[in-house]
Design a protein around this motif. Structure first.
Motif, PDB file in Angstrom:
ATOM      1  N   LEU A  81       0.813  -1.213   0.000  1.00 18.13           N
ATOM      2  CA  LEU A  81       0.000   0.000   0.000  1.00 18.13           C
ATOM      3  C   LEU A  81       0.849   1.268   0.000  1.00 18.13           C
ATOM      4  N   SER A 135       0.811  -1.070  -6.454  1.00 16.06           N
ATOM      5  CA  SER A 135       0.298  -0.452  -5.233  1.00 16.06           C
ATOM      6  C   SER A 135      -1.101  -0.971  -4.871  1.00 16.06           C
ATOM      7  N   VAL A 136      -2.009  -0.061  -4.537  1.00 11.24           N
ATOM      8  CA  VAL A 136      -3.328  -0.449  -4.035  1.00 11.24           C
ATOM      9  C   VAL A 136      -4.142  -1.161  -5.103  1.00 11.24           C
ATOM     10  N   TYR A 137      -3.909  -0.820  -6.384  1.00  9.22           N
ATOM     11  CA  TYR A 137      -4.654  -1.494  -7.452  1.00  9.22           C
ATOM     12  C   TYR A 137      -4.258  -2.964  -7.552  1.00  9.22           C
ATOM     13  N   VAL A 143      -3.135  -4.704  -5.056  1.00 13.65           N
ATOM     14  CA  VAL A 143      -3.719  -5.325  -3.861  1.00 13.65           C
ATOM     15  C   VAL A 143      -5.175  -5.707  -4.107  1.00 13.65           C
ATOM     16  N   LEU A 144      -5.930  -4.819  -4.747  1.00 13.26           N
ATOM     17  CA  LEU A 144      -7.342  -5.107  -5.021  1.00 13.26           C
ATOM     18  C   LEU A 144      -7.489  -6.305  -5.962  1.00 13.26           C
TER      19      LEU A 144
END
Length: 352
Positions: A84, A258-260, A262-263
């Protein structure tokens, strides 16, 4: 057919929220959805960064994570912070907002499926009469997310991964749904609670040992077919063609960070657990089991399915894309129709 009482109904009655009308039902539904979402996300967090590594290491005679926290469990926190905190790199000329929405579509499509799953101990958000059709429908939305990710990334490898995902899901979702329909022939209902109730009897009693009337024992052919088709649906070997790291880098998720990332990673594992939840519900008696609470048995069953997918990932080599399509259209589809005929014969014998 009357709907069964769900956790929302029970919470409304217990707290007297019916006096607040629609607002009270909304609050109860929100609370139950939060519990179910937290439960499944916790399982996913445990499975992705930690259990997957431990299981794969056991199959390949390695040690895996063991340094951060007891049994290496704090690697979950370490990985979350690491991923993140990374920079979100957006490639040039990506097609936004499709590129931004794809990770959300992949993750949320699986979470929506748990709304109709009876997890035991009264934990079920909703119990519509078309529950099985609903869960197949929302799970298939992930195919749209995979295609969006591949197309919008402006990367030929990503685009190829997205196209592979669509081709694979088309080839295996039809056998998956047809095999699930054979359970509907047994029960005469799409309602998830009715399917679970139909498996509560005893199939065979061998002295003190009783074999339950789970559809996995009643029709093991359908159970095996569904397990194989589910491997393709969740992208596990030998059907991990949409990612295929040795062929197309990482397929549809190549350009995500990053967060994408992770999703997308989260969505992948939530789909594995949703597949396990469907299998547990329609073939393994749902939350049924002796001594332990229903929710515990339900979790044991979906983790058993997860273990099977990780075994397949470690032990079975990937097939080629042409072989995958051939297996789906010329093998699984034919066998799924044969299973429908077999099921009709079994039901005819039982009801005669």
């Amino acid at each position: 057919m009357a709907l069964q009482q769900t956790a929302v109904d029970g919470l409304v009655d217990a707290l007297g929220l019916d006096a607040y009308g629609v607002a009270g039902e909304f609050l109860a539904a929100f609370a139950v959805a939060a519990v179910i979402g937290t439960l499944m996300l916790t399982n996913t967090a445990l499975a992705g960064p930690w259990a997957k590594r431990k299981i794969t290491a056991a199959f390949t005679d390695r040690i895996a994570v063991n340094r951060v926290g007891p049994f290496g469990l704090l690697i979950i926190v370490a990985d979350a912070v690491r991923l993140l905190s990374k920079e979100l790199i957006v490639p040039e000329e990506v097609d936004r907002p499709a590129w931004d929405l794809a990770p959300l579509v992949i993750a949320w499509s699986a979470l929506l499926g748990f709304a109709v799953i009876p997890m035991g101990s009264g934990l079920q958000l909703a119990d519509p009469e078309v529950g099985l059709a609903y869960v197949f429908a929302v799970a298939s939305i992930a195919s749209l997310g995979l295609l969006m990710a591949g197309y919008a990334s402006n990367n030929k490898y990503s685009f190829m991964g997205g196209l592979r995902a669509v081709a694979q899901n088309l080839a295996y979702e039809i056998p998956l749904v047809l095999t699930g329909a054979s359970v509907v022939i047994f029960t005469g209902s799409l309602q998830m609670s009715t399917i679970v109730e139909a498996q509560q009897g005893t199939l065979v009693a061998l002295g003190p040992v009783a074999i339950p009337e789970w559809f996995a024992f009643v029709n093991p052919f359908a159970f095996v077919l569904f397990m194989i088709a589910n491997l393709a649906e969740v992208g596990r070997n030998p059907f991990d063609i949409p990612e295929a790291p040795t062929e197309i880098v990482a397929g549809y998720q190549t350009e995500y960070s990053s967060v994408y990332f992770v999703l997308i990673y989260l969505g992948e594992f939530i789909h594995i657990f949703l597949g396990g939840a469907i299998i547990a519900t329609i073939f393994l008696g749902g939350p049924a089991g002796p001594v332990l609470p229903g929710i515990v048995w339900f979790m044991i069953k979906i983790w058993a399915v997860f273990l099977f997918t990780q075994w397949a990932r470690s032990a079975i080599p990937r097939v080629r894309i042409d072989q995958l399509i051939t297996i789906g259209w010329k093998g699984m589809l034919v066998l799924a129709f044969a299973n429908i005929v077999l099921t009709a014969i079994i039901v005819g014998v039982i009801t005669a």
